[in-house]
Design a protein around this motif. Structure first.
Motif, short mmCIF file in Angstrom:
data_model
loop_
_atom_site.label_atom_id
_atom_site.label_comp_id
_atom_site.label_asym_id
_atom_site.label_seq_id
_atom_site.Cartn_x
_atom_site.Cartn_y
_atom_site.Cartn_z
N THR A 229 0.82 -1.21 0.00
CA THR A 229 0.00 0.00 0.00
C THR A 229 0.86 1.26 0.00
OG1 THR A 229 -1.72 -1.18 1.23
CG2 THR A 229 -1.85 1.21 1.20
N ARG A 230 1.93 1.24 0.77
CA ARG A 230 2.79 2.42 0.83
C ARG A 230 3.60 2.59 -0.45
NH1 ARG A 230 5.42 3.85 6.54
NH2 ARG A 230 5.54 5.80 5.36
N LEU A 231 4.01 1.47 -1.05
CA LEU A 231 4.70 1.56 -2.34
C LEU A 231 3.75 2.09 -3.40
CD1 LEU A 231 7.16 0.97 -4.17
CD2 LEU A 231 6.23 -1.35 -4.49
N ASP A 232 2.52 1.62 -3.39
CA ASP A 232 1.51 2.11 -4.34
C ASP A 232 1.33 3.61 -4.19
OD1 ASP A 232 -0.49 1.91 -6.31
OD2 ASP A 232 -2.06 1.73 -4.78
N ALA A 233 1.21 4.09 -2.95
CA ALA A 233 1.03 5.53 -2.72
C ALA A 233 2.24 6.32 -3.21
CB ALA A 233 0.80 5.78 -1.23
N LEU A 234 3.44 5.81 -2.93
CA LEU A 234 4.66 6.48 -3.37
C LEU A 234 4.70 6.59 -4.89
CD1 LEU A 234 7.60 7.52 -2.86
CD2 LEU A 234 8.32 5.14 -3.02
N LEU A 235 4.40 5.50 -5.57
CA LEU A 235 4.44 5.50 -7.03
C LEU A 235 3.34 6.38 -7.62
CD1 LEU A 235 5.18 1.71 -7.73
CD2 LEU A 235 6.77 3.63 -7.83
N LEU A 236 2.15 6.35 -7.00
CA LEU A 236 1.06 7.19 -7.49
C LEU A 236 1.43 8.67 -7.46
CD1 LEU A 236 -2.10 5.49 -5.90
CD2 LEU A 236 -1.55 5.66 -8.34
N GLU A 237 2.11 9.08 -6.40
CA GLU A 237 2.52 10.49 -6.30
C GLU A 237 3.53 10.86 -7.37
OE1 GLU A 237 3.79 10.79 -2.23
OE2 GLU A 237 1.84 11.57 -1.59
N LYS A 238 4.21 9.85 -7.91
CA LYS A 238 5.17 10.08 -9.00
C LYS A 238 4.54 9.81 -10.36
CE LYS A 238 9.11 8.79 -6.07
NZ LYS A 238 9.76 10.12 -6.03
N GLY A 239 3.20 9.56 -10.37
CA GLY A 239 2.48 9.33 -11.62
C GLY A 239 2.66 7.93 -12.18
N TYR A 252 1.63 -10.22 -7.91
CA TYR A 252 0.59 -9.37 -7.33
C TYR A 252 0.75 -9.28 -5.81
CZ TYR A 252 -1.75 -9.74 -11.85
OH TYR A 252 -2.06 -9.68 -13.19
N ILE A 253 1.13 -8.10 -5.34
CA ILE A 253 1.19 -7.88 -3.89
C ILE A 253 -0.01 -7.07 -3.42
CG2 ILE A 253 3.69 -8.07 -3.73
CD1 ILE A 253 3.87 -5.03 -3.75
N LEU A 254 -0.76 -6.52 -4.37
CA LEU A 254 -1.93 -5.69 -4.05
C LEU A 254 -3.00 -5.99 -5.08
CD1 LEU A 254 -2.65 -3.39 -2.00
CD2 LEU A 254 -2.07 -1.78 -3.81
N THR A 255 -4.12 -6.60 -4.66
CA THR A 255 -5.17 -6.96 -5.61
C THR A 255 -6.23 -5.88 -5.73
OG1 THR A 255 -6.37 -8.15 -3.87
CG2 THR A 255 -4.85 -9.42 -5.24
N ARG A 256 -6.34 -5.04 -4.71
CA ARG A 256 -7.32 -3.95 -4.74
C ARG A 256 -6.81 -2.81 -3.88
NH1 ARG A 256 -11.13 -1.76 -1.74
NH2 ARG A 256 -10.78 -3.24 -0.04
N ARG A 257 -6.96 -1.61 -4.37
CA ARG A 257 -6.48 -0.45 -3.62
C ARG A 257 -7.41 -0.13 -2.45
NH1 ARG A 257 -4.66 1.98 -9.09
NH2 ARG A 257 -2.41 2.13 -8.77
N ASP A 258 -6.82 0.10 -1.29
CA ASP A 258 -7.55 0.51 -0.10
C ASP A 258 -7.53 2.03 -0.05
OD1 ASP A 258 -8.50 1.16 2.41
OD2 ASP A 258 -7.55 -0.57 3.39
N ILE A 259 -8.60 2.64 -0.53
CA ILE A 259 -8.63 4.09 -0.65
C ILE A 259 -8.56 4.77 0.72
CG2 ILE A 259 -11.14 4.37 -0.54
CD1 ILE A 259 -8.81 6.13 -3.05
N THR A 260 -9.00 4.06 1.77
CA THR A 260 -8.94 4.63 3.12
C THR A 260 -7.49 4.85 3.55
OG1 THR A 260 -10.97 3.43 3.68
CG2 THR A 260 -9.68 4.33 5.50
N LEU A 261 -6.64 3.85 3.29
CA LEU A 261 -5.23 4.00 3.62
C LEU A 261 -4.53 4.95 2.65
CD1 LEU A 261 -4.02 0.40 4.57
CD2 LEU A 261 -4.18 2.41 6.04
N LEU A 262 -4.87 4.87 1.37
CA LEU A 262 -4.22 5.72 0.38
C LEU A 262 -4.45 7.19 0.66
CD1 LEU A 262 -4.70 3.95 -3.08
CD2 LEU A 262 -2.56 4.35 -1.85
N GLN A 263 -5.65 7.54 1.13
CA GLN A 263 -5.89 8.96 1.38
C GLN A 263 -5.03 9.48 2.54
OE1 GLN A 263 -10.00 9.63 2.35
NE2 GLN A 263 -10.00 8.30 4.13
N GLU A 264 -4.66 8.58 3.46
CA GLU A 264 -3.77 8.98 4.54
C GLU A 264 -2.36 9.27 4.00
OE1 GLU A 264 -3.76 6.19 7.71
OE2 GLU A 264 -5.94 6.17 7.94
N TYR A 265 -1.90 8.41 3.09
CA TYR A 265 -0.54 8.56 2.55
C TYR A 265 -0.46 9.66 1.49
CZ TYR A 265 0.12 4.03 4.84
OH TYR A 265 0.17 3.01 5.75
#
Length: 393
Positions: A229-239, A252-265
């Motif tokens: 989840t934290r890697l996903d957030a980091l990469l998302l911020e870099k596009g 696959y380490i992440l099958t579905r994004r947890d928007i609750t956690l992502l909004q925190e990061y």
């Protein structure tokens, strides 16, 4: 600029998840204890198991658990657990130093150590291969084509090899194709069963202070989810879209994004959604579609659900998320959630429990199996009393 080599923090962290590391040993031990090894067919699975030699039995009973505990004690998960993450800082620096194919290959290297985890817990690629949906790997689709070809030929026709020697009949080829198709189907079911079983093992832990291999395994699963989840957030911020890299690599380490956690990061819900929409390369919006399904479920709650979900949230046993609910009580155990839901839908023992809907709503799998174990436990868990209070107050 050359490809960045893995630095000390990455090496130490990934070692626990690579072949021969802590997670590999946990999988090996759990496969032995819970019969989660590989079988080609149902017939092979049902064959009587050979007893182990005394030497190997001692290895699994004593030597391997001791090695697992030793590695678990030495494993430093603080590099990903806290707000200031040295692991993510190192990864971020490496990504910023690279571009093009070098950056792409580096991101793949961040997934590579988790291949065994992916195959066992999120067997998406394994199932695709067995279905014949991956070029170059034989599966159901290819075998079905062969079957159709053989069925259109005279069944009693004799076949010959390159040396002109008889090697069976068309009918035998037909039967062989049918046999392989059934094996592929069994292996798909087996992969899904194993993934559910591993999660069930982790969710069944009640005493977090107890030192067991299952407890070590559960801790590792939580670390992987945090990392993903934290890697996903980091990469998302870099596009950058992690989901695309997972699909391309088959890991696959992440099958579905947890928007609750992502909004925190990411800073806020709107920013998280914006980053997801703009991340490249684009993929099919399967993770967004799944969130939509959960929202549809939220609009179809019964009166009893609204009442008792509200009580569970108010008591701190659960929390409402943007796309469903999250069970927090008893360390988020599936068994206690299943018992809670049973009290809502089946108070007098005659109700019907919509397990499929609830699996989606609570983002879990096989609640039916968890309920069966909770209800039939020889020693009823003490947490039942706390849940019962929600229905008497």
């Amino acid at each position: 600029m050359g490809i960045v080599k893995q630095q000390d923090i990455e090496k130490a962290f990934f070692k626990a998840f690579s072949f021969g590391g802590l997670m590999h040993l946990c999988f090996d031990w759990l496969q032995h204890k819970y019969d989660l090894g590989f079988y080609c067919s149902k017939e092979q699975e049902e064959k009587p198991k050979q007893s182990m030699t005394e030497k190997w039995q001692h290895y699994y009973d004593v030597t391997m658990p001791e090695e697992i505990y030793k590695l678990a004690d030495a494993f430093d998960d603080s590099v990903i657990q806290y707000t200031e993450s040295s692991l993510l800082d190192e990864i971020s620096t490496n990504i910023d130093r690279l571009n093009g194919k070098e950056q792409e290959r580096y991101i793949y290297s961040l997934l590579k150590p988790f291949k065994e985890y992916s195959d066992n817990l999120n067997p998406i690629e394994v199932i695709k291969q067995l279905r014949g949906e991956v070029d170059g790997i034989m599966g159901i689709k290819d075998t079905q084509k062969d079957l159709k070809m053989w069925e259109n030929m005279p069944q009693d026709e004799q076949l010959y090899n390159v040396n002109g020697e008889p090697c069976g009949t068309v009918q035998e080829e037909v039967e062989a194709c049918k046999h392989f198709i059934e094996e592929y189907k069994y292996r798909i079911e087996r992969a899904e069963y194993k993934a559910d079983k591993y999660r069930e093992i982790a969710n069944s832990i009640t005493d977090i202070k107890e030192k067991t291999v299952e407890h070590c395994f559960d801790n590792l699963l939580q670390v992987v989810y945090m990392y993903a989840t934290r890697l996903d957030a980091l990469l998302l911020e870099k596009g950058i879209n992690l989901m695309w890299y997972q699909k391309e690599s088959g890991i696959y380490i992440l099958t579905r994004r947890d928007i609750t956690l992502l909004q925190e990061y990411c800073g806020s819900y709107k920013l998280a959604r914006k980053y997801i929409d703009e991340a490249l390369p684009q993929t099919e919006p399967q993770q967004i579609t799944k969130i939509g399904v959960k929202n549809n479920s939220l609009s179809k709650l019964t009166k009893a659900e609204v009442k008792y979900y509200g009580k569970a949230v108010k008591s701190g046993m659960a929390e409402k998320t943007e796309d469903g609910y999250k069970w927090k009580y008893n360390n988020g155990s599936k068994a206690s959630l299943a018992y809670f839901l049973n009290k809502i839908f089946n108070p007098d023992g005659t109700g019907q429990i919509p397990f499929k809907k609830l699996d989606v709503l609570w983002d879990v799998s096989r609640l039916d199996s968890a309920l069966d174990k909770a209800i039939n436990a020889k020693n009823p868990q003490q947490w039942r009393t706390d849940i019962d209070k929600l229905f008497t107050e």
